[in-house]
Write a protein that holds these residues in place. Structure first.
Motif, PDB file in Angstrom:
ATOM      1  N   GLN A 102      -7.853  -2.854  -5.343  1.00 24.76           N
ATOM      2  CA  GLN A 102      -6.550  -2.570  -4.750  1.00 24.76           C
ATOM      3  C   GLN A 102      -5.968  -3.962  -4.250  1.00 24.76           C
ATOM      4  O   GLN A 102      -6.694  -4.816  -4.106  1.00 24.76           O
ATOM      5  CB  GLN A 102      -6.626  -1.425  -3.803  1.00 24.76           C
ATOM      6  CG  GLN A 102      -6.913  -0.133  -4.264  1.00 24.76           C
ATOM      7  CD  GLN A 102      -7.134   0.928  -3.272  1.00 24.76           C
ATOM      8  OE1 GLN A 102      -6.718   0.595  -2.058  1.00 24.76           O
ATOM      9  NE2 GLN A 102      -7.419   2.043  -3.749  1.00 24.76           N
ATOM     10  N   LYS A 103      -4.651  -4.015  -3.883  1.00 16.44           N
ATOM     11  CA  LYS A 103      -4.147  -5.310  -3.258  1.00 16.44           C
ATOM     12  C   LYS A 103      -4.931  -5.700  -2.047  1.00 16.44           C
ATOM     13  O   LYS A 103      -5.128  -6.909  -1.886  1.00 16.44           O
ATOM     14  CB  LYS A 103      -2.730  -5.190  -3.283  1.00 16.44           C
ATOM     15  CG  LYS A 103      -2.005  -6.517  -3.085  1.00 16.44           C
ATOM     16  CD  LYS A 103      -0.465  -6.379  -2.839  1.00 16.44           C
ATOM     17  CE  LYS A 103       0.412  -7.253  -2.745  1.00 16.44           C
ATOM     18  NZ  LYS A 103       1.761  -7.294  -2.732  1.00 16.44           N
ATOM     19  N   LYS A 109      -8.361  -7.261  -2.852  1.00 15.18           N
ATOM     20  CA  LYS A 109      -8.115  -8.558  -3.307  1.00 15.18           C
ATOM     21  C   LYS A 109      -8.306  -9.769  -2.142  1.00 15.18           C
ATOM     22  O   LYS A 109      -8.557 -10.705  -2.679  1.00 15.18           O
ATOM     23  CB  LYS A 109      -7.104  -8.576  -4.248  1.00 15.18           C
ATOM     24  CG  LYS A 109      -7.349  -7.849  -5.608  1.00 15.18           C
ATOM     25  CD  LYS A 109      -6.096  -7.929  -6.534  1.00 15.18           C
ATOM     26  CE  LYS A 109      -6.064  -7.021  -7.779  1.00 15.18           C
ATOM     27  NZ  LYS A 109      -4.897  -7.193  -8.707  1.00 15.18           N
ATOM     28  N   LYS A 110      -7.584  -9.177  -1.079  1.00 17.01           N
ATOM     29  CA  LYS A 110      -7.548 -10.210   0.155  1.00 17.01           C
ATOM     30  C   LYS A 110      -8.952 -10.384   0.504  1.00 17.01           C
ATOM     31  O   LYS A 110      -9.143 -11.296   1.259  1.00 17.01           O
ATOM     32  CB  LYS A 110      -6.701  -9.734   0.863  1.00 17.01           C
ATOM     33  CG  LYS A 110      -5.286 -10.022   0.401  1.00 17.01           C
ATOM     34  CD  LYS A 110      -4.345  -9.424   1.406  1.00 17.01           C
ATOM     35  CE  LYS A 110      -2.898  -9.492   0.916  1.00 17.01           C
ATOM     36  NZ  LYS A 110      -1.813  -8.854   1.899  1.00 17.01           N
TER      37      LYS A 110
END
Length: 116
Positions: A84-85, A88-89
């Protein structure tokens, strides 16, 4: 390292040409056991932190291990795409010592990505 010295089966320089002072040519080292190879592969990361040994690169040339590693990397590419976004961080998946490892991004990278 003393015990790994005893595991060396044969060692020779690769490439053509004569010896030249200060010249660099790769070496091939065959070990007596796979256990010794795996121990070296685990420890090789420590060389990067030592300025005296920064020019040394170690690679496992075993064909089966390379093929298995590629297979694992392909699986992880798919797994990384499914993150998920927010995930990714924080982290990504990579192959380390022939195992799937969750690799956390450094704080600087996380802060920079959060700004974007």
């Amino acid at each position: 390292m003393q015990e790994l010295d005893q595991e060396v089966k044969e060692m020779f320089r690769l490439g053509m040409g004569r010896f030249s002072e200060g010249g660099k040519r790769p070496m091939k080292v065959r070990m007596r056991s796979q256990v010794a190879v795996e121990e070296i592969m685990i420890r090789k990361g420590k060389l990067a932190n030592d300025t005296e040994f920064q020019d040394i690169w170690i690679r496992d040339m075993n064909w089966k291990r390379g093929k298995r590693r590629k297979c694992e990397e392909m699986k992880l590419r798919k797994k990384n795409k499914k993150r998920q976004k927010s995930e990714k961080k924080i982290f990504y998946w990579r192959v380390l010592d022939m195992r799937q490892k969750e690799w956390c991004l450094q704080e600087e990278e996380v802060m920079e990505e959060a700004r974007n």
